[in-house]
Design a protein around this motif. Structure first.
Motif, PDB file in Angstrom:
ATOM      1  N   GLU A 141     -72.025  44.934 -31.139  1.00 33.13           N
ATOM      2  CA  GLU A 141     -72.315  46.515 -30.729  1.00 33.13           C
ATOM      3  C   GLU A 141     -73.567  46.778 -30.230  1.00 33.13           C
ATOM      4  O   GLU A 141     -73.461  47.548 -29.302  1.00 33.13           O
ATOM      5  CB  GLU A 141     -71.988  47.411 -32.268  1.00 33.13           C
ATOM      6  N   ASP A 142     -74.624  46.222 -30.635  1.00 32.77           N
ATOM      7  CA  ASP A 142     -75.926  46.462 -30.272  1.00 32.77           C
ATOM      8  C   ASP A 142     -76.168  45.807 -28.734  1.00 32.77           C
ATOM      9  O   ASP A 142     -76.840  46.527 -28.033  1.00 32.77           O
ATOM     10  CB  ASP A 142     -76.951  45.814 -31.150  1.00 32.77           C
ATOM     11  N   GLN A 143     -75.346  44.969 -28.507  1.00 32.19           N
ATOM     12  CA  GLN A 143     -75.438  44.293 -27.012  1.00 32.19           C
ATOM     13  C   GLN A 143     -74.610  45.294 -26.123  1.00 32.19           C
ATOM     14  O   GLN A 143     -75.156  45.502 -24.842  1.00 32.19           O
ATOM     15  CB  GLN A 143     -74.603  42.868 -27.078  1.00 32.19           C
ATOM     16  N   VAL A 144     -73.641  46.004 -26.691  1.00 34.62           N
ATOM     17  CA  VAL A 144     -72.854  47.134 -25.572  1.00 34.62           C
ATOM     18  C   VAL A 144     -73.948  48.067 -25.451  1.00 34.62           C
ATOM     19  O   VAL A 144     -74.201  48.409 -24.428  1.00 34.62           O
ATOM     20  CB  VAL A 144     -71.882  47.469 -26.551  1.00 34.62           C
ATOM     21  N   ILE A 145     -74.747  48.467 -26.700  1.00 30.91           N
ATOM     22  CA  ILE A 145     -75.745  49.739 -26.424  1.00 30.91           C
ATOM     23  C   ILE A 145     -76.755  49.208 -25.429  1.00 30.91           C
ATOM     24  O   ILE A 145     -77.313  49.865 -24.688  1.00 30.91           O
ATOM     25  CB  ILE A 145     -76.217  50.228 -27.764  1.00 30.91           C
ATOM     26  N   ASP A 171     -67.098  55.719 -33.467  1.00 27.86           N
ATOM     27  CA  ASP A 171     -65.530  55.706 -33.510  1.00 27.86           C
ATOM     28  C   ASP A 171     -64.934  54.536 -32.877  1.00 27.86           C
ATOM     29  O   ASP A 171     -63.751  54.715 -32.788  1.00 27.86           O
ATOM     30  CB  ASP A 171     -65.036  57.083 -32.891  1.00 27.86           C
ATOM     31  N   TRP A 172     -65.525  53.564 -32.355  1.00 22.89           N
ATOM     32  CA  TRP A 172     -65.273  52.567 -31.616  1.00 22.89           C
ATOM     33  C   TRP A 172     -64.478  51.663 -32.562  1.00 22.89           C
ATOM     34  O   TRP A 172     -64.779  51.245 -33.665  1.00 22.89           O
ATOM     35  CB  TRP A 172     -66.229  51.709 -30.829  1.00 22.89           C
ATOM     36  N   THR A 173     -63.327  50.817 -32.008  1.00 16.72           N
ATOM     37  CA  THR A 173     -62.702  49.724 -32.325  1.00 16.72           C
ATOM     38  C   THR A 173     -63.355  48.454 -32.202  1.00 16.72           C
ATOM     39  O   THR A 173     -63.939  48.472 -31.089  1.00 16.72           O
ATOM     40  CB  THR A 173     -61.173  49.981 -32.258  1.00 16.72           C
ATOM     41  N   GLU A 174     -62.979  47.463 -32.976  1.00 14.83           N
ATOM     42  CA  GLU A 174     -63.633  46.101 -32.609  1.00 14.83           C
ATOM     43  C   GLU A 174     -63.115  45.572 -31.050  1.00 14.83           C
ATOM     44  O   GLU A 174     -63.852  45.318 -30.322  1.00 14.83           O
ATOM     45  CB  GLU A 174     -62.942  45.172 -33.737  1.00 14.83           C
ATOM     46  N   LYS A 175     -61.673  46.243 -30.919  1.00 18.57           N
ATOM     47  CA  LYS A 175     -61.185  45.834 -29.683  1.00 18.57           C
ATOM     48  C   LYS A 175     -62.109  46.492 -28.542  1.00 18.57           C
ATOM     49  O   LYS A 175     -62.156  45.938 -27.549  1.00 18.57           O
ATOM     50  CB  LYS A 175     -59.740  46.250 -29.663  1.00 18.57           C
ATOM     51  N   MET A 176     -62.226  47.735 -28.682  1.00 18.23           N
ATOM     52  CA  MET A 176     -63.145  48.429 -27.711  1.00 18.23           C
ATOM     53  C   MET A 176     -64.335  47.795 -27.120  1.00 18.23           C
ATOM     54  O   MET A 176     -64.930  47.807 -26.179  1.00 18.23           O
ATOM     55  CB  MET A 176     -63.354  49.826 -28.104  1.00 18.23           C
ATOM     56  N   VAL A 177     -64.964  47.347 -28.222  1.00 14.66           N
ATOM     57  CA  VAL A 177     -66.287  46.679 -28.225  1.00 14.66           C
ATOM     58  C   VAL A 177     -66.300  45.496 -27.496  1.00 14.66           C
ATOM     59  O   VAL A 177     -66.881  45.101 -26.360  1.00 14.66           O
ATOM     60  CB  VAL A 177     -66.793  46.321 -29.564  1.00 14.66           C
ATOM     61  N   TRP A 178     -65.360  44.695 -27.820  1.00 10.89           N
ATOM     62  CA  TRP A 178     -64.805  43.338 -27.113  1.00 10.89           C
ATOM     63  C   TRP A 178     -64.410  43.356 -25.715  1.00 10.89           C
ATOM     64  O   TRP A 178     -64.732  42.817 -24.749  1.00 10.89           O
ATOM     65  CB  TRP A 178     -64.161  42.348 -27.773  1.00 10.89           C
ATOM     66  N   ASP A 179     -63.586  44.503 -25.407  1.00 10.60           N
ATOM     67  CA  ASP A 179     -63.115  44.871 -24.011  1.00 10.60           C
ATOM     68  C   ASP A 179     -64.192  45.248 -23.222  1.00 10.60           C
ATOM     69  O   ASP A 179     -64.556  44.752 -22.072  1.00 10.60           O
ATOM     70  CB  ASP A 179     -62.244  45.927 -24.081  1.00 10.60           C
ATOM     71  N   TYR A 180     -65.364  46.070 -23.740  1.00 11.20           N
ATOM     72  CA  TYR A 180     -66.432  46.430 -22.973  1.00 11.20           C
ATOM     73  C   TYR A 180     -67.283  45.305 -22.599  1.00 11.20           C
ATOM     74  O   TYR A 180     -67.852  45.044 -21.503  1.00 11.20           O
ATOM     75  CB  TYR A 180     -67.399  47.395 -23.819  1.00 11.20           C
ATOM     76  N   ILE A 181     -67.551  44.343 -23.708  1.00 11.18           N
ATOM     77  CA  ILE A 181     -68.315  43.222 -23.589  1.00 11.18           C
ATOM     78  C   ILE A 181     -67.657  42.236 -22.253  1.00 11.18           C
ATOM     79  O   ILE A 181     -68.348  41.827 -21.395  1.00 11.18           O
ATOM     80  CB  ILE A 181     -68.550  42.375 -25.012  1.00 11.18           C
ATOM     81  N   ARG A 182     -66.436  42.111 -22.322  1.00  7.47           N
ATOM     82  CA  ARG A 182     -65.751  41.096 -21.306  1.00  7.47           C
ATOM     83  C   ARG A 182     -65.789  41.938 -19.830  1.00  7.47           C
ATOM     84  O   ARG A 182     -66.167  41.313 -18.896  1.00  7.47           O
ATOM     85  CB  ARG A 182     -64.429  40.792 -21.645  1.00  7.47           C
ATOM     86  N   ASN A 183     -65.460  43.405 -19.787  1.00  2.42           N
ATOM     87  CA  ASN A 183     -65.455  43.986 -18.603  1.00  2.42           C
ATOM     88  C   ASN A 183     -66.775  44.158 -17.983  1.00  2.42           C
ATOM     89  O   ASN A 183     -66.858  44.241 -16.683  1.00  2.42           O
ATOM     90  CB  ASN A 183     -64.895  45.361 -18.815  1.00  2.42           C
TER      91      ASN A 183
END
Ligand code: SF4
Length: 236
Positions: free
Chosen positions: A43-47, A172-184
């Motif tokens: 999550e912190d990497q997304v931020i 409110d993010w789900t785990e899937k949203m986090v990993w989709d963001y990381i990959r995309n």
């Protein structure tokens, strides 16, 4: 309006905004001096990526407890270089840690909850308090679905223990949203995530989890779920 009411008002104002919009609002100085505390988790990497994209100036710091995984040090290095950020690394006070280890042993945390909390206090909380000096608000990557201890988190809330506004843009993010963001977005992440570690802290206090287990089941796994927080995110 007291600080708790002010945080609640901001929470209402920013409700429904995207994570990027929430970050932009805080990093533009609307709530005063704001910094991001990263644990280098997914999550912190997304931020970190979102902050880097925004090009807004912000202090980013992390805690080196002295007991991190080698993979986490690699990620600190990779992230700093990829985003060109000056990641502030906060260390514990050497004398405090020496005294603790002399009196209670190097792996004291397995002996009792009190010992574990003492270790977290000295290696995490004290350096974090130093990093908080002069701040009005701090950003972190907590999500509600991460743990039983995080179910009633707010997007913006008053952190009484630290005397700061706390912002959770991915609440409110789900785990899937986090990993989709990381990959995309090709966000660098800790390689341990590919080896069954959904939540990564200090090496002796983190283990891989089985499929279907709670994402924080591998943190301080020998304790009751209700006590499995290090104190960084203590709430009223
Ligand atoms: Fe100490 Fe474990 Fe807490 Fe790290 S997570 S500070 S090693 S008790």
């Amino acid at each position: 309006m007291n600080q708790k009411e002010k945080a609640a008002a901001i929470n209402r104002q920013l409700s429904g905004k995207t994570a990027e919009e929430v970050l932009h609002w805080f990093l533009s100085g609307n709530a005063g001096e704001t910094a991001f505390s990263t644990s280098l988790g997914a999550e912190d990497q997304v931020i970190t990526h979102m902050i880097s994209e925004s090009r807004l100036p912000v202090r980013i710091f992390t805690l080196d407890t002295g007991r991190l995984f080698p993979e986490t040090y690699d990620l600190i290095d990779l992230t700093s270089k990829k985003y060109g950020i000056n990641l502030e690394i906060m260390f514990p006070d050497a004398t405090e840690v020496e005294d603790m280890v002399r009196s209670k042993g190097i792996n004291l945390f397995y002996e009792s909850v009190e010992n574990r909390k003492l270790c977290c206090q000295l290696r995490k909380i004290h350096p974090l308090k130093r990093a908080f000096a002069g701040l009005d608000a701090w950003i972190c990557g907590l999500r509600r679905e991460q743990s039983v201890t995080r179910k009633d988190l707010q997007l913006v809330e008053w952190d009484e223990g630290n005397g700061l506004i706390k912002v959770n843009p991915l609440i409110d993010w789900t785990e899937k949203m986090v990993w989709d963001y990381i990959r995309n977005h090709h966000v660098p992440y800790n390689k341990l995530h590919d080896q069954g570690f959904p939540s990564i802290g200090c090496q002796p206090c983190t283990r891989a989890v089985m499929q279907g287990e709670d994402v924080r089941a591998g943190r301080w796994w020998w304790e009751n779920p209700e006590s499995r927080e290090c104190g960084l995110h203590k709430r009223d």
